[in-house]
Design a protein around this motif. Structure first.
Motif, mmCIF file in Angstrom:
data_model
loop_
_atom_site.group_PDB
_atom_site.id
_atom_site.type_symbol
_atom_site.label_atom_id
_atom_site.label_comp_id
_atom_site.label_asym_id
_atom_site.label_seq_id
_atom_site.Cartn_x
_atom_site.Cartn_y
_atom_site.Cartn_z
ATOM 1 N N GLU A 22 9.040 -7.002 2.129
ATOM 2 C CA GLU A 22 9.745 -6.736 0.867
ATOM 3 C C GLU A 22 9.499 -5.279 0.472
ATOM 4 O O GLU A 22 8.349 -4.843 0.336
ATOM 5 C CB GLU A 22 9.224 -7.681 -0.223
ATOM 6 N N ILE A 23 10.583 -4.537 0.261
ATOM 7 C CA ILE A 23 10.504 -3.111 -0.056
ATOM 8 C C ILE A 23 11.017 -2.902 -1.483
ATOM 9 O O ILE A 23 12.122 -3.336 -1.828
ATOM 10 C CB ILE A 23 11.337 -2.264 0.927
ATOM 11 N N ASP A 24 10.198 -2.256 -2.303
ATOM 12 C CA ASP A 24 10.581 -1.964 -3.697
ATOM 13 C C ASP A 24 10.742 -0.442 -3.824
ATOM 14 O O ASP A 24 9.754 0.300 -3.844
ATOM 15 C CB ASP A 24 9.506 -2.477 -4.659
ATOM 16 N N ALA A 25 11.993 0.007 -3.903
ATOM 17 C CA ALA A 25 12.284 1.441 -4.007
ATOM 18 C C ALA A 25 12.358 1.841 -5.482
ATOM 19 O O ALA A 25 13.072 1.212 -6.273
ATOM 20 C CB ALA A 25 13.582 1.771 -3.301
ATOM 21 N N LEU A 26 11.624 2.869 -5.830
ATOM 22 C CA LEU A 26 11.606 3.374 -7.199
ATOM 23 C C LEU A 26 12.529 4.582 -7.316
ATOM 24 O O LEU A 26 12.792 5.279 -6.340
ATOM 25 C CB LEU A 26 10.186 3.782 -7.603
ATOM 26 N N SER A 71 0.809 -1.219 0.000
ATOM 27 C CA SER A 71 0.000 0.000 0.000
ATOM 28 C C SER A 71 0.843 1.271 0.000
ATOM 29 O O SER A 71 0.288 2.364 -0.036
ATOM 30 C CB SER A 71 -0.932 0.012 1.223
ATOM 31 N N GLN A 72 2.140 1.123 0.016
ATOM 32 C CA GLN A 72 3.035 2.279 0.051
ATOM 33 C C GLN A 72 3.786 2.401 -1.289
ATOM 34 O O GLN A 72 3.890 1.443 -2.051
ATOM 35 C CB GLN A 72 4.051 2.145 1.185
ATOM 36 N N LYS A 73 4.315 3.607 -1.502
ATOM 37 C CA LYS A 73 5.152 3.855 -2.679
ATOM 38 C C LYS A 73 6.468 4.427 -2.189
ATOM 39 O O LYS A 73 6.526 5.556 -1.712
ATOM 40 C CB LYS A 73 4.478 4.836 -3.644
ATOM 41 N N PHE A 74 7.517 3.621 -2.306
ATOM 42 C CA PHE A 74 8.835 4.008 -1.794
ATOM 43 C C PHE A 74 9.705 4.549 -2.933
ATOM 44 O O PHE A 74 9.725 3.973 -4.023
ATOM 45 C CB PHE A 74 9.533 2.801 -1.153
ATOM 46 N N LEU A 75 10.387 5.636 -2.654
ATOM 47 C CA LEU A 75 11.280 6.268 -3.623
ATOM 48 C C LEU A 75 12.688 6.320 -3.065
ATOM 49 O O LEU A 75 12.896 6.276 -1.831
ATOM 50 C CB LEU A 75 10.805 7.691 -3.950
ATOM 51 N N VAL A 76 13.643 6.389 -3.974
ATOM 52 C CA VAL A 76 15.041 6.539 -3.548
ATOM 53 C C VAL A 76 15.167 7.827 -2.746
ATOM 54 O O VAL A 76 14.687 8.890 -3.157
ATOM 55 C CB VAL A 76 15.966 6.561 -4.774
ATOM 56 N N GLY A 77 15.800 7.734 -1.568
ATOM 57 C CA GLY A 77 15.920 8.878 -0.659
ATOM 58 C C GLY A 77 15.015 8.761 0.544
ATOM 59 O O GLY A 77 15.209 9.505 1.522
ATOM 60 N N ASP A 78 14.011 7.870 0.482
ATOM 61 C CA ASP A 78 13.136 7.679 1.643
ATOM 62 C C ASP A 78 13.862 6.872 2.718
ATOM 63 O O ASP A 78 14.894 6.231 2.470
ATOM 64 C CB ASP A 78 11.847 6.965 1.227
#
Length: 221
Positions: free
Chosen positions: A97-101, A26-33
């Motif tokens: 599992e974390i998918d960083a965009l 349910s989250q959206k992870f980005l580089v820098g978070d």
């Protein structure tokens, strides 16, 4: 801007009771978070590879944390795998599992363009765009009989110059011995042959002698 995500929050945490899989999707992870793991001493945070994540193995762990308040920055795009290394906790669902965009920085705002009207030349009035109506062609009318110039009178040829010695010009009906008649005969009429100049002189002499003789005869009587 970088965002901080408390794992399992806000209604859960890093424990066996929270549905961590549903929370992660349910989250959206980005580089820098940043990921923030908060847990008691009975738990830990262990980063593993994808095969060890699926089998809940910690023998080849990448990194392990036990401080109870672990902050892990997402410095590169891609997937990362975290499990709890306590026996039996991973198998009951304590893993994530974390998918960083890759972060998409907003495009710089382009400077506002000035109004087109200020750059373009002033628009000419509509009247200047309309070509002027063509002027009507001047009417060419033939001059009326009253306006037409009258024909110049025919100038008759100059009369022959006056005879020498200032005498008046001879009558056209009486030929003279000095100047033969130069007027052409009327067309269509045949004229008798004119006497030559010598015959005219002889004629005049005879007339003069006859006239003198007649006077002498009158005087004798």
């Amino acid at each position: 801007m970088a965002a901080n995500y408390t794992v399992g929050g806000p209604n859960g945490g890093w424990d066996t009771a929270t549905d961590l899989r549903t929370w992660a999707t349910s989250q959206k992870f980005l580089v820098g978070d940043n990921l923030i793991f908060q847990y008691p001493s009975s738990h830990d945070v262990t980063e593993v590879s994808k095969p060890d994540y699926d089998s809940c193995q910690t023998s080849n762990k990448i990194q392990s944390y036990t401080d109870g308040n672990t902050v892990i920055p997402l410095s590169s795009p891609g997937k990362r795998y975290f499990i709890c290394g306590a026996p039996g906790h991973c198998t009951v669902g304590m893993k994530v599992e974390i998918d960083a965009l890759a972060s998409t920085s907003p495009a710089p705002a382009s400077p506002s363009k000035p109004p087109q009207a200020s750059l373009a030349a002033p628009t000419p009035q509509a009247s200047s765009k309309t070509p002027p109506p063509a002027s009507p062609a001047p009417e060419t009318s033939s001059p009326s009989p009253e306006e037409s110039p009258k024909s110049a009178p025919t100038v008759s040829p100059a009369s022959p110059s006056s005879s020498p010695l200032g005498s008046p010009p001879p009558s056209p009906d009486v030929p003279t011995a000095d100047s033969p008649s130069t007027s052409p005969p009327p067309s269509g009429l045949s004229q008798p042959p004119q006497p030559s100049s010598a015959a005219k002189v002889v004629f005049k002499t005879i007339m003069a002698m006859g006239f003198s003789f007649g006077i002498m005869m009158l005087l004798a009587f």
